[in-house]
Design an enzyme around this catalytic site. Structure first.
Site, mmCIF file in Angstrom:
data_model
loop_
_atom_site.group_PDB
_atom_site.id
_atom_site.type_symbol
_atom_site.label_atom_id
_atom_site.label_comp_id
_atom_site.label_asym_id
_atom_site.label_seq_id
_atom_site.Cartn_x
_atom_site.Cartn_y
_atom_site.Cartn_z
ATOM 1 N N ASN A 1 -4.432 9.312 3.445
ATOM 2 C CA ASN A 1 -3.045 9.478 2.980
ATOM 3 C C ASN A 1 -2.669 8.281 2.089
ATOM 4 O O ASN A 1 -1.694 7.585 2.316
ATOM 5 C CB ASN A 1 -2.079 9.640 4.153
ATOM 6 C CG ASN A 1 -0.719 10.138 3.708
ATOM 7 O OD1 ASN A 1 0.317 9.571 3.984
ATOM 8 N ND2 ASN A 1 -0.717 11.225 2.954
ATOM 9 N N LEU A 2 -3.492 8.099 1.086
ATOM 10 C CA LEU A 2 -3.444 6.859 0.303
ATOM 11 C C LEU A 2 -2.191 6.754 -0.566
ATOM 12 O O LEU A 2 -1.757 7.735 -1.161
ATOM 13 C CB LEU A 2 -4.693 6.781 -0.579
ATOM 14 C CG LEU A 2 -6.026 6.843 0.170
ATOM 15 C CD1 LEU A 2 -7.196 6.682 -0.797
ATOM 16 C CD2 LEU A 2 -6.109 5.816 1.288
ATOM 17 N N HIS A 3 -1.651 5.541 -0.611
ATOM 18 C CA HIS A 3 -0.503 5.238 -1.475
ATOM 19 C C HIS A 3 -0.841 3.991 -2.286
ATOM 20 O O HIS A 3 -1.971 3.462 -2.181
ATOM 21 C CB HIS A 3 0.773 5.057 -0.644
ATOM 22 C CG HIS A 3 0.603 4.122 0.524
ATOM 23 N ND1 HIS A 3 0.363 2.776 0.369
ATOM 24 C CD2 HIS A 3 0.603 4.343 1.866
ATOM 25 C CE1 HIS A 3 0.251 2.200 1.543
ATOM 26 N NE2 HIS A 3 0.374 3.134 2.485
ATOM 27 N N GLY B 1 -0.224 0.994 -1.941
ATOM 28 C CA GLY B 1 -0.665 -0.162 -1.146
ATOM 29 C C GLY B 1 -2.180 -0.127 -0.938
ATOM 30 O O GLY B 1 -2.852 -1.160 -1.008
ATOM 31 N N HIS B 2 -2.709 1.066 -0.677
ATOM 32 C CA HIS B 2 -4.169 1.185 -0.514
ATOM 33 C C HIS B 2 -4.891 0.914 -1.836
ATOM 34 O O HIS B 2 -5.936 0.265 -1.877
ATOM 35 C CB HIS B 2 -4.542 2.595 -0.044
ATOM 36 C CG HIS B 2 -4.024 2.961 1.309
ATOM 37 N ND1 HIS B 2 -3.015 3.879 1.497
ATOM 38 C CD2 HIS B 2 -4.379 2.520 2.538
ATOM 39 C CE1 HIS B 2 -2.775 4.002 2.800
ATOM 40 N NE2 HIS B 2 -3.578 3.194 3.449
ATOM 41 N N MET C 1 5.346 -0.015 1.699
ATOM 42 C CA MET C 1 4.652 1.280 1.635
ATOM 43 C C MET C 1 3.859 1.499 2.912
ATOM 44 O O MET C 1 3.208 0.600 3.424
ATOM 45 C CB MET C 1 3.738 1.319 0.429
ATOM 46 C CG MET C 1 4.526 1.419 -0.842
ATOM 47 S SD MET C 1 3.535 2.096 -2.167
ATOM 48 C CE MET C 1 4.727 1.955 -3.493
ATOM 49 N N GLY D 1 -4.199 -5.074 4.384
ATOM 50 C CA GLY D 1 -2.857 -5.302 3.864
ATOM 51 C C GLY D 1 -2.042 -6.242 4.750
ATOM 52 O O GLY D 1 -2.103 -6.174 5.980
#
Ligand code: PAF
Length: 279
Positions: A31-33, A35-36, A185, A148
């Protein structure tokens, strides 16, 4: 981009790399955003080849948590990783990682750091994180791995684990990526209703302002934090914790003579938000 769907495929790909190639790794639960993708961007600058993993790790979810509901968006994630220049993505099955089931699996426990904050509210959570991360580092054998800073306690726990178990991987901490309104995020932000999403930035803002006030007030940390907590509670958050702790051992910070962060976790409806600010 290579998609490595099994342990064997991952090992084979890793063995095909030249010993001189520096391998960077970004473990994720998908579920990458943005931030990833920032993890990938940062690690890319420090390695010759970047590998990511996508694995929703059942061992780090409590019985009453959101494992089944956790967003799984593999196709969109693969497209984002491909666009970011990731060379390979490891997407193991649960049986690959836990061949005898989660409860029968050898576990890695990091004492001390995991007794407080999220460790106190989510028993067993960090045991799941450290077990899976130690496995992933053992399988991928990266020179450097990125995590992160939003999950600062997780970063400290992983750093200690890597040191204690003599794992030969450098840990890179990547600054928190925020929405334009300041909200950190997180894949869990997608659970927020329209109204909750509108309110959510108050959490990050209150943390930021409280951290500033803690830095200014010096000795009156507890009062300042209680005021921050009251702001959140009045707005409709259910505060899990709001605590100033030293960043090197997570001991309670009663004065600011060592590096300190303000750590917060709060529920908005059923969604648990976490964030932190260096004081
Ligand atoms: O931070 C996360 O997304 C997870 O805790 C991690 C490090 C990928 C382990 O499952």
């Amino acid at each position: 981009m290579e998609i490595l769907r099994s342990l064997d495929a991952m090992r084979e790909w890793r063995a095909s790399l030249a010993p001189s190639q520096r391998v960077g790794f970004a473990p994720t639960m998908g579920n990458l955003h943005a931030g990833h993708i920032e993890l990938i961007n940062v690690i890319k600058q420090q390695s010759d080849v970047v590998v990511a993993s996508i694995f929703v790790n059942p061992m780090q979810f409590g019985g009453n948590e959101d494992l089944d509901a956790y967003p799984r968006t593999l196709e969109a994630d693969l497209a984002k990783l491909e666009a970011s220049g990731t060379a390979a993505v490891f997407t193991p099955t649960t049986t690959d990682i836990y061949p005898d089931g989660v409860s029968q699996h050898t576990a890695v426990d990091v004492p001390g750091l995991t007794d407080v904050l999220c460790g106190a509210s989510r028993p067993g959570h960090f045991r799941g994180v450290t077990t899976v991360v130690s496995k992933l580092l053992g399988i991928v054998r990266p020179h450097i791995a990125a995590f992160g800073a939003k999950d600062l306690q997780q970063v400290l726990v992983i750093k200690k684990m890597v040191r204690d178990l003599s794992i030969n991987t450098e840990i890179e901490v990547v600054p928190t990526v925020r929405e334009s309104d300041g909200l950190a995020m997180s894949s869990r932000n997608g659970y927020l209703s329209h109204d909750e999403r509108a309110l959510a930035p108050l959490f990050s803002r209150t943390l930021e302002e409280t951290a500033k006030r803690v830095a200014e007030s010096g000795s009156d940390i507890k009062t300042v934090i209680a005021e921050g907590e009251a702001i959140l509670t009045e707005a409709g958050f259910v505060v899990d914790y709001l605590e100033a702790r030293h960043t090197y051992d997570l001991s309670e910070a009663s004065s600011l003579n060592q590096e300190t962060a303000l750590f917060g976790a709060a529920f908005l409806g059923t969604t648990r938000l976490i964030d932190n600010r260096i004081v």
